[in-house]
Design an enzyme around this catalytic site. Structure first.
Site, PDB file in Angstrom:
ATOM      1  N   GLY A 150      38.478  47.428  28.721  1.00  0.00           N
ATOM      2  CA  GLY A 150      38.284  47.554  30.173  1.00  0.00           C
ATOM      3  C   GLY A 150      39.381  46.841  30.917  1.00  0.00           C
ATOM      4  O   GLY A 150      40.416  46.486  30.337  1.00  0.00           O
ATOM      5  N   ASN A 151      39.190  46.628  32.196  1.00  0.00           N
ATOM      6  CA  ASN A 151      40.161  45.852  32.971  1.00  0.00           C
ATOM      7  C   ASN A 151      39.448  45.109  34.090  1.00  0.00           C
ATOM      8  O   ASN A 151      38.248  45.262  34.280  1.00  0.00           O
ATOM      9  CB  ASN A 151      41.280  46.754  33.501  1.00  0.00           C
ATOM     10  CG  ASN A 151      40.761  47.826  34.445  1.00  0.00           C
ATOM     11  OD1 ASN A 151      40.250  47.515  35.520  1.00  0.00           O
ATOM     12  ND2 ASN A 151      40.867  49.078  34.038  1.00  0.00           N
ATOM     13  N   ASN A 152      40.204  44.299  34.823  1.00  0.00           N
ATOM     14  CA  ASN A 152      39.599  43.382  35.801  1.00  0.00           C
ATOM     15  C   ASN A 152      39.349  43.966  37.181  1.00  0.00           C
ATOM     16  O   ASN A 152      39.036  43.230  38.108  1.00  0.00           O
ATOM     17  CB  ASN A 152      40.522  42.165  35.993  1.00  0.00           C
ATOM     18  CG  ASN A 152      40.385  41.201  34.842  1.00  0.00           C
ATOM     19  OD1 ASN A 152      39.297  41.056  34.290  1.00  0.00           O
ATOM     20  ND2 ASN A 152      41.492  40.573  34.459  1.00  0.00           N
TER      21      ASN A 152
END
Ligand code: C5P
Length: 400
Positions: A208-210
């Protein structure tokens, strides 16, 4: 028409203050967000508790909140509102408004508000007829404020004449007309992608990412405020939005987001692709949780669909697409290249080099690069303000 609109109601010291309760009730019923500011004298006619309960928000009166050391920020209140309605507006408050006095919270808010201001005078007939009251009213109208005129009838003094505050229904109807004319995206459909995507490795793990989704949610909210019907396709975020003309579809992976976006795009007028879509996904998802081994683990990644580029390929005349670019070098040149390669009409260039900008923050700093305008740099601001600027430019472009 009033759904989601932010109405700041100013109540002053007049017997007609009792009608403010009905006004708040009607506005809340129309799904507007209502906050009330009272002048100190208004408290002699109606209790803050009544208006707080009906508006579902604390009622503000002084510049500070008791002894808490908390300051009621009149500038923020003024910026918050889509419309400031002063009802009832006493002769005293009208005189102070006309002359720029600001010795209470309502007057200071009026002086700093950028939104449309409506005032509904309420007073006895002689006060109403007095030359100074009429001069004050003319001055206020010349400043762009709108009067909801008082009516003829029996007054609290027992006299009969002009000065009775307009009925709450009439004030609401004026607000309706104002917002229908101001709703520049009425009848338009907007599609917004927001947040990160999660690409499953196995049933419990993902890549995923932030991305927080805050920018996309703020844009969806702003579209709705301008009257558009919004479909927000969001990756996993903590955010929520309860506005009647925003429909939220929650997805996890880029493939799911792609499928939904492609399905809804043909009926869309404006698409804003603000999601931080993962460029790659694991080639296969393990059906069971992957066991720990001593030899390490290699995951093969394959390309995800590029949602923005695929929508750009099927974009027809009259559709308007907006993309985002997060660049770390040759920022503007790379963003301009992306504007063309993905067939965007406008691209929002995020700069990661600036503190407070980008992922997770409440603020952002961007440059808007449109095919029709010179690039517009927007200095560090709240994401909601950036969304308002962006939507303003989109509206100018599509109406140009
Ligand atoms: O190519 P790049 O990822 O930098 O492009 C960013 C823009 O493209 C953003 O508007 C993003 O939402 C969109 N995008 C997309 N699908 C992808 C990758 C990016 O819609 N797979």
């Amino acid at each position: 028409m009033l759904a989601g609109k932010r109405i700041l109601l100013g109540v002053t010291g007049s017997i007609a203050a009792y009608k403010a309760a009905v006004l708040v009730r009607l506005l809340v019923k129309a799904q507007a967000e209502v906050k009330v500011v009272m002048t100190p004298a208004a408290g002699d006619f109606i209790t803050p508790l009544t208006l707080a309960t009906l508006s579902k928000n604390p009622v503000l009166s002084g510049f500070t909140n008791g002894n808490s050391g908390q300051w009621n920020n009149h500038v923020e209140l003024g910026l918050w509102a889509d419309a400031l309605v002063i009802a009832p507006a006493s002769a005293n408050t009208l005189a102070k408004m006309a002359n720029g006095l600001c010795d209470n919270l309502l007057l200071a808010t009026y002086l700093s508000a950028r939104c449309k201001v409506f005032f509904a005078p309420a007073m006895d007939l002689d006060m109403w007829q007095h030359g100074s009251t009429q001069a004050n009213i003319n001055k206020l109208i010349s400043y762009g404020n709108e009067m909801v005129s008082p009516e003829y009838g029996e007054l609290a003094s027992g006299l009969t004449g002009n000065g009775r505050m307009a009925e709450p229904e009439q004030i609401v109807s004026r607000l309706h007309s104002f917002f229908s004319a101001a709703n520049r995206l009425a009848g338009k459909k907007a599609l917004v992608t927001a947040g990160p995507t999660y690409e499953a490795i196995d049933p419990v793990r993902f890549i995923g990412n932030n991305s927080s989704g805050k920018m996309g949610f703020a844009i969806a909210e702003e579209f709705a405020r301008q009257g558009a019907e919004v479909h927000l396709i969001s990756g996993p975020t903590q955010l929520d939005l309860h506005i009647p003309n925003v429909k939220i579809s929650r997805v996890k992976s880029a493939d799911e987001m792609h499928r939904l976006a492609m399905r809804y795009f043909p009926e869309t007028d404006i698409a804003v692709l603000s999601a931080a879509v993962a460029d790659f996904k694991p080639a296969t998802m393990a059906t069971q949780k992957i066991k720990k081994t001593d030899t390490g683990l290699t995951i093969q990644l394959v390309k995800n669909p590029d949602i923005a580029a695929d929508l750009g390929k099927i974009k027809k005349d009259g559709q308007y697409n907006v993309g985002f670019a997060l660049e770390t070098e040759n920022e503007q040149a790379n963003a301009e290249k992306k504007l063309l390669s993905k067939n965007f009409d406008l691209i929002v260039l995020n700069s990661l080099n600036d503190p407070g900008a980008g992922f997770g923050h409440d603020t952002n700093q961007v440059t808007l690069i449109s095919r029709k305008h010179e690039p517009k740099k927007i200095s560090l601001r709240g994401k909601k303000e950036i969304a308002a600027e962006l939507v303003k430019i989109i509206i100018e472009d599509i109406h140009a």
